[in-house]
Design a protein around this motif. Structure first.
Motif, PDB file in Angstrom:
ATOM      1  N   ASP A  46       0.808  -1.218   0.000  1.00  7.20           N
ATOM      2  CA  ASP A  46       0.000   0.000   0.000  1.00  7.20           C
ATOM      3  C   ASP A  46       0.841   1.267   0.000  1.00  7.20           C
ATOM      4  OD1 ASP A  46      -2.299  -1.508  -0.024  1.00  7.20           O
ATOM      5  OD2 ASP A  46      -2.585  -1.440   2.151  1.00  7.20           O
ATOM      6  N   ALA A  47       2.136   1.133   0.293  1.00  8.73           N
ATOM      7  CA  ALA A  47       3.009   2.304   0.261  1.00  8.73           C
ATOM      8  C   ALA A  47       3.360   2.709  -1.175  1.00  8.73           C
ATOM      9  CB  ALA A  47       4.286   2.038   1.052  1.00  8.73           C
ATOM     10  N   VAL A  48       3.171   1.814  -2.119  1.00  8.61           N
ATOM     11  CA  VAL A  48       3.422   2.120  -3.529  1.00  8.61           C
ATOM     12  C   VAL A  48       2.098   2.453  -4.205  1.00  8.61           C
ATOM     13  CG1 VAL A  48       4.230   1.217  -5.745  1.00  8.61           C
ATOM     14  CG2 VAL A  48       5.462   0.645  -3.630  1.00  8.61           C
ATOM     15  N   ARG A  49       1.976   3.692  -4.642  1.00  6.14           N
ATOM     16  CA  ARG A  49       0.742   4.135  -5.291  1.00  6.14           C
ATOM     17  C   ARG A  49       0.936   4.440  -6.772  1.00  6.14           C
ATOM     18  NH1 ARG A  49       1.101   6.540  -0.413  1.00  6.14           N
ATOM     19  NH2 ARG A  49       1.705   8.577  -1.241  1.00  6.14           N
ATOM     20  N   ALA A  50       2.196   4.486  -7.203  1.00  5.77           N
ATOM     21  CA  ALA A  50       2.529   4.686  -8.619  1.00  5.77           C
ATOM     22  C   ALA A  50       3.955   4.197  -8.826  1.00  5.77           C
ATOM     23  CB  ALA A  50       2.402   6.156  -9.015  1.00  5.77           C
ATOM     24  N   ALA A  51       4.302   3.885 -10.084  1.00  3.52           N
ATOM     25  CA  ALA A  51       5.641   3.373 -10.370  1.00  3.52           C
ATOM     26  C   ALA A  51       6.163   3.949 -11.681  1.00  3.52           C
ATOM     27  CB  ALA A  51       5.628   1.844 -10.437  1.00  3.52           C
ATOM     28  N   VAL A  52       7.482   3.986 -11.776  1.00  4.68           N
ATOM     29  CA  VAL A  52       8.178   4.358 -13.007  1.00  4.68           C
ATOM     30  C   VAL A  52       9.061   3.179 -13.389  1.00  4.68           C
ATOM     31  CG1 VAL A  52       9.937   5.869 -14.023  1.00  4.68           C
ATOM     32  CG2 VAL A  52       8.135   6.835 -12.563  1.00  4.68           C
ATOM     33  N   VAL A  53       9.062   2.803 -14.662  1.00  2.00           N
ATOM     34  CA  VAL A  53       9.955   1.750 -15.136  1.00  2.00           C
ATOM     35  C   VAL A  53      10.926   2.366 -16.129  1.00  2.00           C
ATOM     36  CG1 VAL A  53       8.321   0.995 -16.965  1.00  2.00           C
ATOM     37  CG2 VAL A  53      10.124  -0.557 -16.162  1.00  2.00           C
ATOM     38  N   THR A  54      12.216   2.054 -15.960  1.00  2.00           N
ATOM     39  CA  THR A  54      13.248   2.616 -16.817  1.00  2.00           C
ATOM     40  C   THR A  54      14.372   1.599 -16.977  1.00  2.00           C
ATOM     41  OG1 THR A  54      14.563   4.632 -17.214  1.00  2.00           O
ATOM     42  CG2 THR A  54      14.619   3.708 -14.976  1.00  2.00           C
ATOM     43  N   ALA A 194       5.908  13.220 -12.540  1.00  6.58           N
ATOM     44  CA  ALA A 194       4.516  12.925 -12.902  1.00  6.58           C
ATOM     45  C   ALA A 194       3.926  11.863 -11.987  1.00  6.58           C
ATOM     46  CB  ALA A 194       4.446  12.481 -14.361  1.00  6.58           C
ATOM     47  N   ALA A 195       4.722  10.846 -11.681  1.00  7.31           N
ATOM     48  CA  ALA A 195       4.243   9.767 -10.811  1.00  7.31           C
ATOM     49  C   ALA A 195       3.928  10.297  -9.414  1.00  7.31           C
ATOM     50  CB  ALA A 195       5.273   8.651 -10.728  1.00  7.31           C
ATOM     51  N   SER A 200      -0.190  11.301  -5.309  1.00  8.77           N
ATOM     52  CA  SER A 200      -0.750  12.163  -4.263  1.00  8.77           C
ATOM     53  C   SER A 200      -2.274  12.143  -4.244  1.00  8.77           C
ATOM     54  CB  SER A 200      -0.263  13.602  -4.453  1.00  8.77           C
ATOM     55  OG  SER A 200      -0.881  14.219  -5.583  1.00  8.77           O
ATOM     56  N   TYR A 201      -2.885  11.574  -5.263  1.00 10.97           N
ATOM     57  CA  TYR A 201      -4.345  11.511  -5.345  1.00 10.97           C
ATOM     58  C   TYR A 201      -4.857  10.225  -4.702  1.00 10.97           C
ATOM     59  CZ  TYR A 201      -3.543  15.089  -8.964  1.00 10.97           C
ATOM     60  OH  TYR A 201      -3.149  16.210  -9.641  1.00 10.97           O
ATOM     61  N   PRO A 202      -6.145  10.175  -4.336  1.00  9.69           N
ATOM     62  CA  PRO A 202      -6.692   8.942  -3.742  1.00  9.69           C
ATOM     63  C   PRO A 202      -6.465   7.744  -4.668  1.00  9.69           C
ATOM     64  CG  PRO A 202      -8.205  10.755  -3.409  1.00  9.69           C
ATOM     65  CD  PRO A 202      -7.138  11.264  -4.333  1.00  9.69           C
TER      66      PRO A 202
END
Length: 258
Positions: A46-54, A194-195, A200-202
Motif C-alpha cells: 500500500d506504500a506504492v501508489r505509482a511506479a516508473v519503469v526505466t 509525474a508519478a 498524491s491523489y486517492p
C-alpha cells in the motif's frame, strides 16, 4: 538481481530499473520472472501508489529478449511459449499507474512494457524500432501493443522496416507513442515528477481510472493477441536460420532515423 526497485515511501512512488546495461537491458528468463514478481508484489504494497519503469544507463531502455536466452517450445503447433507475455504490469493484474522513462534504444520486446504503461516519457535522444522482420520473425505482440498508441500506418512502417529505420523521439511524440520529451538524461526524473503527482491523489480513484482507460482498448487487444501465437508459428523462420541472420550482421549500421 537484474531488477532494482527503489521506493520513496513518503511520496508513494517506486522506481523499477532494468539493470543489465552491459546487455542493453535485454530480458533473459530470470529477469522476466523478476519483473512479474515485482508487479505482483506492488499489488500488496500500500506504500506504492505509482511506479516508473526505466533502464539502467543511457544506451538503452530495453532491447527485448536476450538473444542468448533459450526458450523451449511445446511440440504442439497450436501453442507458443512467449517468455515476455507476463512481464508487464497489466499482465500481472496491477492497476496502480506505471509510467515508462526511455533513454536510448527501445525495441522489440521493450514494447511489452511500453504498451502496458500508462504513458511514456522519453529523452530527445531516444529511438524506437522493431527488428523482428529483419531476422525472420513475426512482429505480433509488439505490433498489437504499438497499435494501441500509434496510427496503424505508423505501426506497420515500424514493424515492416525492421532495423532499416529507427523512429526518433520527436516522431514518436508526434504519433502518440511518447507523451513528453526531455533533455538527455532527464526522462526518469520527469516520469518520477509525474508519478508523484498521481500518487498524491486517492489511490482507489486513480486505479479505477487506469482500469477504465485500459478497458477502452482491452477487447481489441485480447482479440488480436488470440491470433498472435498462430501467426508466429506460421511466419517465424526456424531458430537456427534466425540466428544466422542475426550473427551475419544483417541490418546493423544500415538504418536511418526518422
Amino acid at each position: 538481481m537484474s531488477i532494482r526497485v527503489d521506493t520513496d515511501r513518503d511520496i508513494g512512488v517506486a522506481l523499477v530499473t532494468l539493470d543489465r546495461p552491459g546487455r542493453h537491458n535485454a530480458i533473459d528468463l530470470a529477469m522476466a520472472d523478476e519483473l512479474a514478481r515485482v508487479w505482483r508484489g506492488f499489488r500488496f504494497d500500500d506504500a506504492v501508489r505509482a511506479a516508473v519503469v526505466t533502464g539502467a544507463g543511457t544506451q538503452a531502455f530495453c532491447t527485448g529478449i536476450d538473444r542468448g536466452a533459450e526458450v523451449p517450445q511445446p511440440s504442439s503447433p497450436y501453442s507458443i511459449d512467449d517468455p515476455l507475455i507476463a512481464i508487464g504490469p497489466k499482465a500481472n493484474d496491477l492497476w496502480k499507474p506505471v509510467i515508462a522513462a526511455v533513454e536510448g534504444m527501445a525495441c522489440g520486446g521493450a514494447f511489452y512494457l511500453l504498451g502496458e504503461s500508462e504513458f511514456v516519457v522519453a529523452s530527445h535522444k531516444a529511438t524506437f524500432f522493431d527488428p523482428h522482420t529483419t531476422y525472420g520473425m513475426v512482429s505480433a505482440y509488439e505490433s498489437v501493443h504499438l497499435a494501441q498508441r500509434m496510427p496503424p500506418g505508423e505501426v506497420a512502417r515500424m514493424a515492416l522496416m525492421g532495423t532499416a529505420e529507427r523512429i526518433s523521439a520527436r516522431r514518436a511524440y508526434e504519433t502518440g507513442l511518447v507523451s513528453e520529451l526531455t533533455e538527455p538524461g532527464g526522462a526518469a526524473a520527469a516520469a518520477l515528477r509525474a508519478a508523484a503527482v498521481v500518487a498524491s491523489y486517492p489511490t482507489v480513484a486513480v486505479q479505477g481510472t487506469v482500469r477504465a482507460v485500459w478497458s477502452a482498448t482491452e477487447a481489441a487487444r485480447a482479440q488480436a493477441f488470440a491470433h498472435a501465437p498462430h501467426l508466429i508459428a506460421l511466419g517465424n523462420l526456424p531458430p537456427q536460420r534466425q540466428a544466422e541472420l542475426f550473427t551475419s550482421g544483417r541490418g546493423r549500421g544500415a538504418y536511418r532515423v526518422r
